[in-house]
Design an enzyme around this catalytic site. Sequence first.
Site, PDB file in Angstrom:
ATOM      1  N   HIS A   1     -25.178  22.682   0.759  1.00 49.81           N
ATOM      2  CA  HIS A   1     -25.429  23.274  -0.644  1.00 49.81           C
ATOM      3  C   HIS A   1     -24.313  24.454  -0.605  1.00 49.81           C
ATOM      4  O   HIS A   1     -23.976  25.261   0.460  1.00 49.81           O
ATOM      5  CB  HIS A   1     -26.524  23.825  -0.990  1.00 49.81           C
ATOM      6  CG  HIS A   1     -26.685  24.494  -2.128  1.00 49.81           C
ATOM      7  ND1 HIS A   1     -26.749  24.074  -3.524  1.00 49.81           N
ATOM      8  CD2 HIS A   1     -26.568  25.787  -2.454  1.00 49.81           C
ATOM      9  CE1 HIS A   1     -26.673  24.647  -4.406  1.00 49.81           C
ATOM     10  NE2 HIS A   1     -26.677  26.009  -3.757  1.00 49.81           N
TER      11      HIS A   1
ATOM     12  N   CYS B   1       0.805  -1.190  -0.016  1.00 53.31           N
ATOM     13  CA  CYS B   1       0.024   0.013  -0.105  1.00 53.31           C
ATOM     14  C   CYS B   1       0.935   1.253   0.158  1.00 53.31           C
ATOM     15  O   CYS B   1       0.685   2.061  -0.843  1.00 53.31           O
ATOM     16  CB  CYS B   1      -1.113  -0.058   1.302  1.00 53.31           C
ATOM     17  SG  CYS B   1      -1.947   1.490   1.442  1.00 53.31           S
TER      18      CYS B   1
END
Length: 472
Positions: free
Chosen positions: A447, A43
């Site tokens: 938002h 990894c």
Amino acid sequence: MLVNDYKVTVIGGGIGGYVSAIRAAQLGAKVALIERADLGGTCLNVGCIPTKVLLHTAELYEELKHADELGLELENKPKVNWQKLQTRRVNIINKLVKGVEMLLKSNNITLIRGEASFIDNKSIKVRLSDGKEDVIKSEYFVIATGSEPMIPPIKGADLEGVIDSTKALCSDKLPEEVVIIGGGVIGIEFASAYSAFGTRVTMIEMLPKIGRSMDSDVAAMLSANMEKSGIEIHTSAKVVGIEKKDGRLCVKYELNGEDKFAYGDNVLISTGRKPVITGLEIENAKVAVSNRGFVTIDSNMRTNVNNIYAVGDVTGKVMLAHVAEEQGIVAVENMLLGDNKTINYDIVPGCLYTKPEVAYVGITEDEAKNRGIDYETGMFPLINNGKTLITGDVENTFIKVVTDKKYDEIIGISIYGPRATEMISEFSLGINLEVTVDELIETIHPHPTVSEGLKEAVLAVKKQAIHSMKAK
């Protein structure tokens, strides 16, 4: 020969191994970790981290190609400095590897550099770098030796210029053209990076679609975008062999009953990975392996030998770093606390760091159909999302939700769009907690964010999506 006794000995210092060691130390055990190469395993050194370094630069490079559309003026066209990029890759790896070493020290874990092999189920021999040998006796062992690239028996696979993902990361120059054999996660990510940097890419995949584990709609749209970027993709194609021809590598493959040819400076083979158990001599401990060589474990991460556990890629369960990490924690807590913890592999998130990104968790529509589940789907096109429009990643992007009609429960989601890999955790948690459609609908999303699309996709299940055109 020095003999040492430990409560827990972990073989392998990759993400599954070092997490196992740290958790065992947190629980008060005397712990040794044995690693023959670099801490962090695949990894950190040749997998997740270095590929994302390349992909991050590739994404920025793509953005800069369209600087004028973003309101930026560049005096000169951006260029790729491959050597500087390689230096950055190495620097990031070194920082992370050093960080792992510091974590081990802070938890009083004994790090032993060497190669381990079992003597029996209670002891191992460690061949040190100076040629000496130590014997480690331990009440428990965790096998976390990982995986390595698997090269299939293709004629010509041993030719110079035929590489695996490890060699691709460490190459001294960018190829002008490359053939990628295999359309899984590794192949797709390398294809995306290479193409962004200007390399001509041909991908050959034997299955009918790329991205075998992803939703068919996502695979189709990802494939369309990759081809639009200049990547040539051939599915349902069988590679016959590789040979040198006129100074280049030539890959011969069969497609629809015809012989075809693809050329490249390099051929990248990305057809899967195999377990690393050579030299471990696990037969001395009577540990069972599958016919494919993976260490066999039960749902608690225990092998057939009571005091020996295994985690990560060597088990062949789900070969992802975050699964190895979780397996390590589960194994140690079962071992030392007597817990009965398991992992639900059905809700492991999968991620592709293409541009735009792909992420998914739970079951796909195809799987729901195959399992005979009475399901519904909701889809929200991200061209209708303000933040996606700002990023420019609107082409073919969308969010798709799969729900179980009987319980109105969310059972799967696929995201193809910007920030996908960061957003998927909401649904990993949601599916784990058996969240219903109404519960997600009642959750307010900020938002402007791409995450608003998650709610819209769930609303679409009920045909209540606010920002989608009503179907006639």
